[in-house]
Design a protein around this motif. Structure first.
Motif, PDB file in Angstrom:
ATOM      1  N   TRP A   9       0.842  -1.194   0.000  1.00 27.81           N
ATOM      2  CA  TRP A   9       0.000   0.000   0.000  1.00 27.81           C
ATOM      3  C   TRP A   9       0.880   1.247   0.000  1.00 27.81           C
ATOM      4  CZ3 TRP A   9      -0.156   3.753   3.844  1.00 27.81           C
ATOM      5  CH2 TRP A   9      -1.110   4.758   3.658  1.00 27.81           C
ATOM      6  N   LEU A  10       1.899   1.244   0.818  1.00 31.77           N
ATOM      7  CA  LEU A  10       2.801   2.380   0.907  1.00 31.77           C
ATOM      8  C   LEU A  10       3.499   2.628  -0.432  1.00 31.77           C
ATOM      9  CD1 LEU A  10       3.799   4.432   2.975  1.00 31.77           C
ATOM     10  CD2 LEU A  10       5.624   2.854   3.564  1.00 31.77           C
ATOM     11  N   ALA A  11       3.927   1.566  -1.099  1.00 36.84           N
ATOM     12  CA  ALA A  11       4.562   1.698  -2.413  1.00 36.84           C
ATOM     13  C   ALA A  11       3.575   2.258  -3.437  1.00 36.84           C
ATOM     14  CB  ALA A  11       5.092   0.348  -2.875  1.00 36.84           C
ATOM     15  N   GLN A  12       2.333   1.787  -3.395  1.00 43.99           N
ATOM     16  CA  GLN A  12       1.314   2.266  -4.326  1.00 43.99           C
ATOM     17  C   GLN A  12       1.040   3.757  -4.112  1.00 43.99           C
ATOM     18  OE1 GLN A  12      -2.438   0.256  -4.035  1.00 43.99           O
ATOM     19  NE2 GLN A  12      -3.457   1.656  -5.411  1.00 43.99           N
ATOM     20  N   GLY A  29       3.019   5.931  -2.751  1.00 45.88           N
ATOM     21  CA  GLY A  29       4.221   6.655  -3.169  1.00 45.88           C
ATOM     22  C   GLY A  29       4.284   6.814  -4.675  1.00 45.88           C
ATOM     23  N   ARG A  30       3.978   5.738  -5.403  1.00 45.10           N
ATOM     24  CA  ARG A  30       3.978   5.799  -6.860  1.00 45.10           C
ATOM     25  C   ARG A  30       2.954   6.811  -7.363  1.00 45.10           C
ATOM     26  NH1 ARG A  30       2.891   0.723  -8.047  1.00 45.10           N
ATOM     27  NH2 ARG A  30       0.669   1.133  -8.177  1.00 45.10           N
ATOM     28  N   GLU A  31       1.751   6.800  -6.770  1.00 46.30           N
ATOM     29  CA  GLU A  31       0.707   7.745  -7.171  1.00 46.30           C
ATOM     30  C   GLU A  31       1.142   9.188  -6.925  1.00 46.30           C
ATOM     31  OE1 GLU A  31      -2.705   6.434  -4.980  1.00 46.30           O
ATOM     32  OE2 GLU A  31      -2.996   4.678  -6.257  1.00 46.30           O
ATOM     33  N   ARG A  32       1.764   9.436  -5.786  1.00 45.05           N
ATOM     34  CA  ARG A  32       2.212  10.799  -5.464  1.00 45.05           C
ATOM     35  C   ARG A  32       3.310  11.257  -6.426  1.00 45.05           C
ATOM     36  NH1 ARG A  32      -0.275  14.339  -2.762  1.00 45.05           N
ATOM     37  NH2 ARG A  32       1.639  15.111  -1.883  1.00 45.05           N
ATOM     38  N   ILE A  33       4.230  10.362  -6.750  1.00 34.15           N
ATOM     39  CA  ILE A  33       5.287  10.711  -7.699  1.00 34.15           C
ATOM     40  C   ILE A  33       4.677  11.031  -9.058  1.00 34.15           C
ATOM     41  CG2 ILE A  33       7.229   9.769  -9.025  1.00 34.15           C
ATOM     42  CD1 ILE A  33       8.022   8.280  -6.407  1.00 34.15           C
ATOM     43  N   ASN A  34       3.735  10.205  -9.510  1.00 32.45           N
ATOM     44  CA  ASN A  34       3.082  10.463 -10.794  1.00 32.45           C
ATOM     45  C   ASN A  34       2.335  11.790 -10.785  1.00 32.45           C
ATOM     46  OD1 ASN A  34       4.039   8.178 -12.048  1.00 32.45           O
ATOM     47  ND2 ASN A  34       2.232   6.947 -11.589  1.00 32.45           N
ATOM     48  N   GLN A  35       1.682  12.111  -9.680  1.00 29.98           N
ATOM     49  CA  GLN A  35       0.981  13.393  -9.581  1.00 29.98           C
ATOM     50  C   GLN A  35       1.967  14.547  -9.727  1.00 29.98           C
ATOM     51  OE1 GLN A  35      -0.965  13.238  -5.788  1.00 29.98           O
ATOM     52  NE2 GLN A  35      -2.681  12.017  -6.530  1.00 29.98           N
ATOM     53  N   ARG A  36       3.092  14.440  -9.067  1.00 30.73           N
ATOM     54  CA  ARG A  36       4.099  15.510  -9.132  1.00 30.73           C
ATOM     55  C   ARG A  36       4.670  15.634 -10.542  1.00 30.73           C
ATOM     56  NH1 ARG A  36       5.816  18.033  -4.079  1.00 30.73           N
ATOM     57  NH2 ARG A  36       4.287  17.213  -2.640  1.00 30.73           N
ATOM     58  N   PHE A  80       7.360  11.716 -20.711  1.00 28.04           N
ATOM     59  CA  PHE A  80       8.220  10.631 -21.155  1.00 28.04           C
ATOM     60  C   PHE A  80       8.577   9.653 -20.036  1.00 28.04           C
ATOM     61  CE2 PHE A  80      10.849  14.253 -20.076  1.00 28.04           C
ATOM     62  CZ  PHE A  80      11.799  13.699 -19.237  1.00 28.04           C
ATOM     63  N   LEU A  81       8.263   9.959 -18.800  1.00 33.38           N
ATOM     64  CA  LEU A  81       8.561   9.038 -17.695  1.00 33.38           C
ATOM     65  C   LEU A  81       7.394   8.101 -17.383  1.00 33.38           C
ATOM     66  CD1 LEU A  81      10.448  11.373 -15.208  1.00 33.38           C
ATOM     67  CD2 LEU A  81      11.402   9.676 -16.743  1.00 33.38           C
ATOM     68  N   PHE A  82       6.279   8.233 -18.110  1.00 30.38           N
ATOM     69  CA  PHE A  82       5.107   7.414 -17.834  1.00 30.38           C
ATOM     70  C   PHE A  82       5.052   6.240 -18.802  1.00 30.38           C
ATOM     71  CE2 PHE A  82       4.043  11.599 -16.229  1.00 30.38           C
ATOM     72  CZ  PHE A  82       3.690  11.275 -14.945  1.00 30.38           C
ATOM     73  N   PHE A  83       5.684   5.148 -18.408  1.00 29.23           N
ATOM     74  CA  PHE A  83       5.635   3.940 -19.200  1.00 29.23           C
ATOM     75  C   PHE A  83       5.794   2.755 -18.261  1.00 29.23           C
ATOM     76  CE2 PHE A  83       9.811   5.936 -19.320  1.00 29.23           C
ATOM     77  CZ  PHE A  83      10.604   4.972 -18.716  1.00 29.23           C
ATOM     78  N   PRO A  84       5.247   1.612 -18.633  1.00 23.96           N
ATOM     79  CA  PRO A  84       5.357   0.440 -17.758  1.00 23.96           C
ATOM     80  C   PRO A  84       6.812   0.045 -17.556  1.00 23.96           C
ATOM     81  CG  PRO A  84       3.778   0.067 -19.518  1.00 23.96           C
ATOM     82  CD  PRO A  84       4.490   1.344 -19.828  1.00 23.96           C
TER      83      PRO A  84
END
Length: 68
Positions: free
Chosen positions: A37-40, A42-49, A57-61
């Protein structure tokens, strides 16, 4: 640290980075759902920023970069 009664007491404290490292080091299967949950979050917050500063260009699997 100063308590509500005005006295000062010693306390164990950690900043955000230290707290995350402590959580990461817990070798328990019961801790895994919290770690995921913490990783998820964190990932969401990084993507928001990143979206806020428009870095598309950083949004790819990750599998595109490191195929198994």
């Amino acid at each position: 640290m100063k308590a509500a009664d005005g006295k000062r007491y010693n306390a164990d404290v950690a900043n955000t980075e230290e707290l995350l490292r402590i959580i990461q080091s817990i070798p328990s299967l019961k801790a895994e759902p919290f770690k995921m949950w913490l990783a998820q979050v964190g990932r969401e917050r990084i993507n928001q920023r990143l979206q806020a500063i428009q870095v598309p260009f950083l949004f790819f699997p990750i599998s595109d970069v490191f195929p198994r």
